[in-house]
Enzyme design. Structure first.
Site, PDB file in Angstrom:
ATOM      1  N   GLU A 211       0.811  -1.285  -0.088  1.00 16.21           N
ATOM      2  CA  GLU A 211       0.011   0.043  -0.061  1.00 16.21           C
ATOM      3  C   GLU A 211       0.911   1.321  -0.062  1.00 16.21           C
ATOM      4  OE1 GLU A 211      -3.220   0.087   2.834  1.00 16.21           O
ATOM      5  OE2 GLU A 211      -3.775  -2.047   2.315  1.00 16.21           O
ATOM      6  N   LYS A 346     -15.608  -1.959   3.146  1.00 15.73           N
ATOM      7  CA  LYS A 346     -14.945  -2.365   1.941  1.00 15.73           C
ATOM      8  C   LYS A 346     -16.078  -2.787   0.913  1.00 15.73           C
ATOM      9  CE  LYS A 346     -10.425  -3.565   3.944  1.00 15.73           C
ATOM     10  NZ  LYS A 346      -9.727  -4.656   4.828  1.00 15.73           N
ATOM     11  N   ARG A 375      -8.513  -1.581  -0.610  1.00 15.50           N
ATOM     12  CA  ARG A 375      -7.956  -2.992  -0.442  1.00 15.50           C
ATOM     13  C   ARG A 375      -6.540  -2.942  -0.688  1.00 15.50           C
ATOM     14  NH1 ARG A 375     -11.439  -6.975   1.160  1.00 15.50           N
ATOM     15  NH2 ARG A 375      -9.749  -7.594   2.302  1.00 15.50           N
ATOM     16  N   LYS A 397      -9.619   5.464   4.182  1.00 12.34           N
ATOM     17  CA  LYS A 397      -8.143   4.885   4.381  1.00 12.34           C
ATOM     18  C   LYS A 397      -7.741   4.291   3.020  1.00 12.34           C
ATOM     19  CE  LYS A 397      -6.181   0.603   6.519  1.00 12.34           C
ATOM     20  NZ  LYS A 397      -6.667  -0.493   7.322  1.00 12.34           N
TER      21      LYS A 397
HETATM   22  C1  2PG Z   1      -6.950  -3.682   5.517  1.00 13.76           C
HETATM   23  C2  2PG Z   1      -6.927  -3.735   4.130  1.00 13.76           C
HETATM   24  C3  2PG Z   1      -6.328  -2.542   3.751  1.00 13.76           C
HETATM   25  P1  2PG Z   1      -6.411  -6.009   2.888  1.00 13.76           P
HETATM   26  O1  2PG Z   1      -6.651  -4.878   6.269  1.00 13.76           O
HETATM   27  O2  2PG Z   1      -7.484  -2.959   6.204  1.00 13.76           O
HETATM   28  O3  2PG Z   1      -5.167  -1.794   4.212  1.00 13.76           O
HETATM   29  O4  2PG Z   1      -5.826  -4.954   3.637  1.00 13.76           O
HETATM   30  O5  2PG Z   1      -7.079  -5.379   1.571  1.00 13.76           O
HETATM   31  O6  2PG Z   1      -5.136  -6.673   2.433  1.00 13.76           O
HETATM   32  O7  2PG Z   1      -7.289  -6.785   3.656  1.00 13.76           O
HETATM   33 MG    MG Z   2      -7.661  -4.096   8.143  1.00 21.91          MG
END
Ligand code: 2PG
Ligand code: MG
Length: 432
Positions: A211, A346, A375, A397
């Protein structure tokens, strides 16, 4: 009314070079495209993305999900009114027929759902955030868009986003003292650059993780907090709740050992049980200007979440990501049990835009703060920026201020700021 004339889908690559689904929806009045993101530290209860298996792309191909869009979902939505997102999403879910959308794949379903919203906003000749605001309107809320969100920005990365690094997934800063969204970005850029300088001065290379956060060698969690604080001071700010505050995404499920009920945190030199984790989080919140703690406990350790929440109270945002997975039922459960006071949102955990919108609205009605999130696997699709404004989420975020798939969203918010000056001022942990 804008009838959907055609739906197409194809495989593209995301920011990790992994295949993902892109969908285009056309109406006679306007068309739209949406690309689905993908997580690495996924929750067990998320809607399920469909991957081909086999040899192509190490099994990560999405040709089956693409075929599901073209052959199964396209006929379901063609001829329907693109502006009726709720009816379309309900038809998509019904056609898939599973609760976790695993038959067609949540990546197929969300691809269509997102592209429909883009096509509808083009047909209506409004921005996505205005369209989304209209979709979220109800008895208690007008169709007006909200404020620009306060960003929580990743500076140091670990966990599954920076293999070999520290266990904690994200150390983030929240520019709480900035007077506007653009000023917030400037503050964070200063901090990130100061941290980069310190990493270089310490003889390390400022390599970035999935990220865009730095992943330098760190002696432990306190070392990471110290580096963040030093960077904030170098940049001419105070590490404080009022100026530049801290946030963490512990992503604890990924170092939780279910058999022993312990968390394997090598960087604090031992295994901790839930109480030990709570002690650790309580110490951080005492010693650091920490205002937001995400997933400090495993995704099904409900009792431990409630105990931790009782202990640290509502001065701090206790944020459920893998715990709630943008799911209305799990959000209800978190509210009933007092397990969290904030929820990460998300869209691909939920599987449709309507589900994500409903989770944000339910959170807002119950004093739980929604934080719209990208993500770790992303493209330059910037839809979540519009979602955050349209839903008046208050916080977003996206990752670090690096890598174009992150900047596409930060920059989209800069474009939206030209039309909307309002800037959110959330109270951490206190809901909105
Ligand atoms: C999280 C996300 C974004 P990932 O855990 O909050 O930072 O990560 O998309 O790998 O779940
Ligand atoms: Mg997370």
């Amino acid at each position: 009314m804008s009838r959907i004339a055609s739906v197409d889908a194809w495989e593209v690559l995301d920011s990790r070079g992994s295949p993902t689904v892109r969908v285009r929806v056309e109406t006679p009045d306007g068309s739209g495209t949406f690309t689905v993101p993908s997580g690495a530290s996924t929750g067990a209860h998320e809607a399920v993305e469909r991957r081909d298996g086999g040899d192509r792309y190490g099994g990560q191909g999405v040709r089956d999900a693409v075929a599901a869009v073209r052959e199964e979902l396209a006929p379901v939505v063609c001829d329907r009114d693109a502006t009726d997102q709720r009816a379309i999403d309900a038809a998509l879910v019904e056609s898939d027929g599973t609760a976790d959308l695993s038959r067609c794949g949540a990546n197929a379903v969300l691809g269509v759902s997102g592209a429909v919203a883009h096509a509808a906003s083009a047909a209506r000749d409004v921005s996505i955030y205005e369209h989304v605001a209209g979709l979220a309107a109800d008895d208690t809320r007008s169709a007006d868009p909200g404020a620009l969100p306060l960003p929580m920005v990743n500076v140091l990365s670990g966990g599954l986003h920076a293999e070999g690094g520290i266990e904690i997934q994200d150390f983030l800063v929240i520019p709480a003292g900035a007077g506007s969204y653009s000023e917030a970005l400037e503050t964070v850029r200063g901090v990130r650059e100061a941290v980069r300088r310190r990493i270089v001065d310490a003889g390390h290379r400022p390599l970035v993780a999935d990220e865009g956060g730095f992943a330098p060698p760190l002696a432990g969690i306190d070392d990471a907090f110290d580096l963040l604080a030093a960077g904030v001071r170098d940049a001419g700010h105070e590490p404080s709740r009022e100026d530049v505050a801290f946030a963490v995404d512990v992503a604890a499920t990924h170092f939780y050992d279910e058999a022993s009920g312990t968390y394997a945190l090598d960087s604090v030199d031992h295994r901790l049980d839930a109480e030990g984790m709570a002690d650790l989080v309580a110490r951080w919140t005492d010693e650091r200007p920490l205002v937001s703690v995400e997933d400090p406990l495993a995704e099904d350790d409900w009792d431990a979440w409630t105990t931790l929440h009782d202990r640290i109270g509502d001065d701090v945002q206790l944020l459920g990501d893998d715990l709630i997975v943008t799911d209305a039922d799990r959000l209800d459960r978190a509210i009933e049990r007092g397990a969290a006071n904030a929820v990460l949102v998300k869209p691909n955990q939920a599987g449709t835009l309507t589900r994500a919108i409903d989770v944000v609205r339910a959170a807002q009605r119950n004093g739980v703060a929604p934080i719209v999130s990208a993500r770790s696997g992303e493209t330059c699709d910037a839809t979540i920026a519009d979602l955050a404004v349209g839903l008046d989420a208050g916080q977003i975020k996206i990752g670090s201020l690096a890598r174009s798939e992150r900047l596409a969203k930060y920059n989209r918010l800069l474009a939206i700021e030209r039309g909307i000056g309002r800037y959110a001022r959330p109270t951490f942990g206190g809901g909105r």
